[in-house]
Design an enzyme around this catalytic site. Structure first.
Site, PDB file in Angstrom:
ATOM      1  N   CYS A   1      10.923  26.814 -27.143  1.00  0.00           N
ATOM      2  CA  CYS A   1      12.177  26.242 -28.008  1.00  0.00           C
ATOM      3  C   CYS A   1      12.313  27.426 -28.984  1.00  0.00           C
ATOM      4  O   CYS A   1      11.634  28.621 -29.179  1.00  0.00           O
ATOM      5  CB  CYS A   1      11.553  25.014 -28.754  1.00  0.00           C
ATOM      6  SG  CYS A   1      10.120  25.304 -29.709  1.00  0.00           S
TER       7      CYS A   1
ATOM      8  N   HIS B   1      14.285  34.308 -31.752  1.00  0.00           N
ATOM      9  CA  HIS B   1      14.489  35.571 -31.907  1.00  0.00           C
ATOM     10  C   HIS B   1      15.583  35.890 -32.832  1.00  0.00           C
ATOM     11  O   HIS B   1      15.241  36.528 -33.731  1.00  0.00           O
ATOM     12  CB  HIS B   1      14.743  36.191 -30.618  1.00  0.00           C
ATOM     13  CG  HIS B   1      13.710  36.145 -29.414  1.00  0.00           C
ATOM     14  ND1 HIS B   1      14.121  36.186 -28.169  1.00  0.00           N
ATOM     15  CD2 HIS B   1      12.187  35.873 -29.540  1.00  0.00           C
ATOM     16  CE1 HIS B   1      13.163  35.910 -27.219  1.00  0.00           C
ATOM     17  NE2 HIS B   1      12.005  35.623 -28.002  1.00  0.00           N
TER      18      HIS B   1
ATOM     19  N   ALA C   1       9.435  28.310 -31.097  1.00  0.00           N
ATOM     20  CA  ALA C   1       8.475  29.374 -30.377  1.00  0.00           C
ATOM     21  C   ALA C   1       8.993  30.723 -30.355  1.00  0.00           C
ATOM     22  O   ALA C   1       8.008  31.634 -30.737  1.00  0.00           O
ATOM     23  CB  ALA C   1       8.433  28.742 -29.049  1.00  0.00           C
TER      24      ALA C   1
ATOM     25  N   ARG D   1      -0.459  33.148 -27.868  1.00  0.00           N
ATOM     26  CA  ARG D   1       0.224  34.321 -27.076  1.00  0.00           C
ATOM     27  C   ARG D   1      -0.513  35.578 -27.047  1.00  0.00           C
ATOM     28  O   ARG D   1      -0.182  36.749 -26.516  1.00  0.00           O
ATOM     29  CB  ARG D   1       1.273  34.543 -28.023  1.00  0.00           C
ATOM     30  CG  ARG D   1       2.433  35.593 -27.409  1.00  0.00           C
ATOM     31  CD  ARG D   1       3.769  35.279 -27.862  1.00  0.00           C
ATOM     32  NE  ARG D   1       4.857  36.370 -27.416  1.00  0.00           N
ATOM     33  CZ  ARG D   1       5.070  37.124 -28.576  1.00  0.00           C
ATOM     34  NH1 ARG D   1       4.402  37.293 -29.859  1.00  0.00           N
ATOM     35  NH2 ARG D   1       6.007  38.440 -28.393  1.00  0.00           N
TER      36      ARG D   1
HETATM   37 FE1  CFM Z   1      10.425  40.060 -24.962  1.00  0.00          FE
HETATM   38 FE2  CFM Z   1       9.424  38.786 -22.755  1.00  0.00          FE
HETATM   39 FE3  CFM Z   1       9.985  37.301 -25.244  1.00  0.00          FE
HETATM   40 FE4  CFM Z   1       7.800  39.205 -24.883  1.00  0.00          FE
HETATM   41 FE5  CFM Z   1       6.124  37.634 -24.368  1.00  0.00          FE
HETATM   42 FE6  CFM Z   1       7.765  36.752 -22.344  1.00  0.00          FE
HETATM   43 FE7  CFM Z   1       8.177  35.554 -24.585  1.00  0.00          FE
HETATM   44 MO1  CFM Z   1       6.033  35.015 -22.963  1.00  0.00          MO
HETATM   45  S1  CFM Z   1       8.737  40.644 -23.579  1.00  0.00           S
HETATM   46  S2  CFM Z   1       9.106  38.778 -26.443  1.00  0.00           S
HETATM   47  S3  CFM Z   1       5.747  39.183 -25.285  1.00  0.00           S
HETATM   48  S4  CFM Z   1      11.180  38.245 -23.651  1.00  0.00           S
HETATM   49  S5  CFM Z   1       5.565  37.399 -22.430  1.00  0.00           S
HETATM   50  S6  CFM Z   1       9.046  38.125 -20.826  1.00  0.00           S
HETATM   51  S7  CFM Z   1       8.262  34.801 -22.447  1.00  0.00           S
HETATM   52  S8  CFM Z   1       6.214  35.472 -25.127  1.00  0.00           S
HETATM   53  S9  CFM Z   1       9.847  35.436 -25.793  1.00  0.00           S
END
Ligand code: CFM
Length: 530
Positions: free
Chosen positions: A53, A185, A56, A87
């Site tokens: 989400c 993000h 997250a 994580r």
């Molecule tokens: Fe970038 Fe990712 Fe992500 Fe990531 Fe991660 Fe991920 Fe993620 Mo899990 S590299 S930041 S450190 S998009 S593994 S493939 S899904 S936490 S939001």
């Protein structure tokens, strides 16, 4: 002849087929038209998705790794707990600095707070945190009910800033906002740009860089730090793995931004470019060859003879350390196939490391990437509907009159742009093999079906679907948490990955599992749950 994709698609009822068709692409290198994929659309209710989400993405992914901020979850306890350390973003305390990574801060909202409002409880929690921990920064992150009941977390943050003379920032990252983590993000990136980056004035050297989109999962960031420092770079800040607010404050001083995960942080890369003139280059430190290329690209940006020589010397030294082990593992891995399904960048990055081991990626998908992560940044102007744009703020920054600087002359910039990924990301699809499958927001039904049809030797994904592969007798490696292993980045990380993959492939366990499609009467169709 029917393609593998057609075989998957034809099993869907027409209505589902209509929804999913544009999210599944069979890579066709012969077509002259660029292939497009539909991505970043809302999950259809009822589909079991692996997505997370907005909260997250904001708290769990981008802000969570910062060591020196108290990150306070305003919400029921589960949200705080499940984004606390799971994580595997690691951090080391330096000297007597503040480090709060070991703590999980939450207002633990109860029914009464939901009915009568939770602001009072939030103020109390901030006061408690100030009294006990004396942090210089508190970040408040909202969860779903907070948005629904309308608690004004910004007002609380302003109050705390005045009352305690600290930096208190509110992030309205309620879980339901945007499409998934990717909305979070964006919210986190906006907050860091608005409130933190740019207020520091640390003096930096000539070869100063920020590492963007590296979250130190399993210690990856530490391996990058080791290599880059050995060459002679100064890392002004790491965003945000093992990072600090203190370092972020002076991030605008660095001469180059090096972007590992494009999806989670491209906003900051772009905003720093507009506001301070700092260029960013897309790198990939997953894989031996791609690490070498990334190091050479960074050296090319600075264009310094000594730095280039030092880069080559370090590469040679590192390769001599790992090549024997890599060759051994390659003998076992060579010729195998892999299917990858991860969040928004690792399904691309890991194709390089697998290729170093002679493993071909036959399918790759993202949970929540945007079209530019698949097709390249050139498609951004053509993206009609961005699933995040409805309720997630897009901020615009202007040139900073005092701190704006240009590192490269126009001529050198244009020349370099032809050689390296300067302020550009080409996406995953262009590099994939002809005939491979690219799939967006893979659901559990499709996971079962694609495993059955493609029968990869390795399925790289996460905890939510790892056991689907295991039940089919296929080795599964988690690329989010690395199954408690790592680091996997850089040179030494590549050896760790090669070792873990070799162990997984050679374990005799898989022989003892009979894939459901080999069992009568379960020859066709979905097998899980039968
Ligand atoms: Fe970038 Fe990712 Fe992500 Fe990531 Fe991660 Fe991920 Fe993620 Mo899990 S590299 S930041 S450190 S998009 S593994 S493939 S899904 S936490 S939001």
């Amino acid at each position: 002849m029917k393609s593998k994709v057609d075989k998957v698609i034809e099993q869907y009822p027409a209505s589902v087929f209509k929804n999913r068709k544009e999210h599944i692409i069979l890579k066709n290198s012969e077509t002259l038209e660029p292939q497009t994929i539909t991505a970043n659309t809302r999950t259809i209710p009822g589909i079991i998705t692996n997505r997370g989400c907005c909260y997250a993405g904001c708290k769990g992914v981008v802000l969570g790794p910062l060591r020196d901020a108290v990150i306070l979850t305003h919400g029921p306890i589960g949200c705080g707990f499940y984004t606390w350390g799971t994580r595997r973003n690691k951090g080391r305390t330096r000297g007597d600095e503040q480090n709060y990574l070991n703590y999980c801060f939450s207002t633990d909202l109860q029914e009464g707070d939901i009915v009568f409002g939770g602001e009072k409880k939030l103020r109390k929690a901030v006061t408690e945190a100030v009294e006990i921990f004396k942090p210089s920064t508190i970040m408040i992150c909202s969860t779903c009910p907070v948005g629904l009941i309308g608690d004004d977390i910004n007002a609380v943050a302003n109050w705390a800033t005045k009352e305690y003379g600290i930096k208190c920032i509110a992030f309205s990252c309620e879980g339901y906002k945007g499409v998934s983590q990717s909305g979070g993000h964006h919210i986190a990136n906006n907050g860091l740009i608005k409130h933190i980056i740019g207020i520091g004035d640390k003096a930096v050297g000539k070869y100063s860089i920020n590492i963007l989109g590296e979250y130190n999962i399993g210690g990856d960031g530490w391996e990058l730090e080791r290599i880059l420092k050995k060459i002679g770079y100064e890392i002004v800040s790491m965003m945000t793995g093992d990072g600090t607010v203190e370092d972020l404050k002076s991030a605008h001083k660095a001469n180059l931004n090096v972007v590992q995960c494009h999806r989670s942080i491209n906003y900051i890369g772009e905003m720093l470019n507009t506001k301070y003139g700092t260029d960013w280059i897309k790198v990939n430190f997953i894989g031996v060859k791609s690490t070498i290329k990334s190091l050479r690209d960074i050296a090319k940006y600075f264009g310094d003879t000594d730095l280039t020589a030092r880069t080559e010397a370090v590469i040679a030294e590192e390769i001599s350390e790992i090549s024997e082990s890599m060759d051994q593992y390659k003998k076992i891995c060579q010729g195998k196939t892999a299917a990858l399904f991860v969040g928004g960048s690792r399904a691309h990055h890991y194709q390089h490391l697998l290729k170093d081991l002679g493993i071909e990626t036959i399918m790759a998908g993202y949970e929540f990437a945007h079209r530019d992560d698949y097709e390249g940044r050139e498609v951004i102007p053509t993206i009609k509907e961005d699933g995040d744009s409805k309720n997630i703020e897009s901020i615009v920054v202007d040139q900073d009159p005092e701190n704006y600087k240009i590192t490269l002359s126009k001529e050198r910039y244009e020349k370099l742009k032809e050689e390296i990924s300067l302020n550009y990301y080409a996406g995953m699809m262009k590099e994939m093999n002809n005939g491979s499958i690219v799939i967006d927001d893979l659901n559990h039904y499709e996971t079962e079906e694609l495993i059955r049809i493609l029968k990869p030797d390795i399925f790289c994904s996460g905890i939510k679907d790892k056991y689907i592969a295991h039940k089919a007798g296929i080795f599964s490696k988690q690329l989010h948490s690395y199954d408690y292993s790592g680091p996997y980045a850089g040179f030494r990380g590549a050896v760790n990955f090669a070792r873990d993959i070799t162990m997984g492939l050679t374990t005799p366990s898989w022989k003892f599992v009979t894939p459901p499609w080999k069992l009568e009467p379960m020859l066709e169709g979905s097998y899980v749950g039968r």
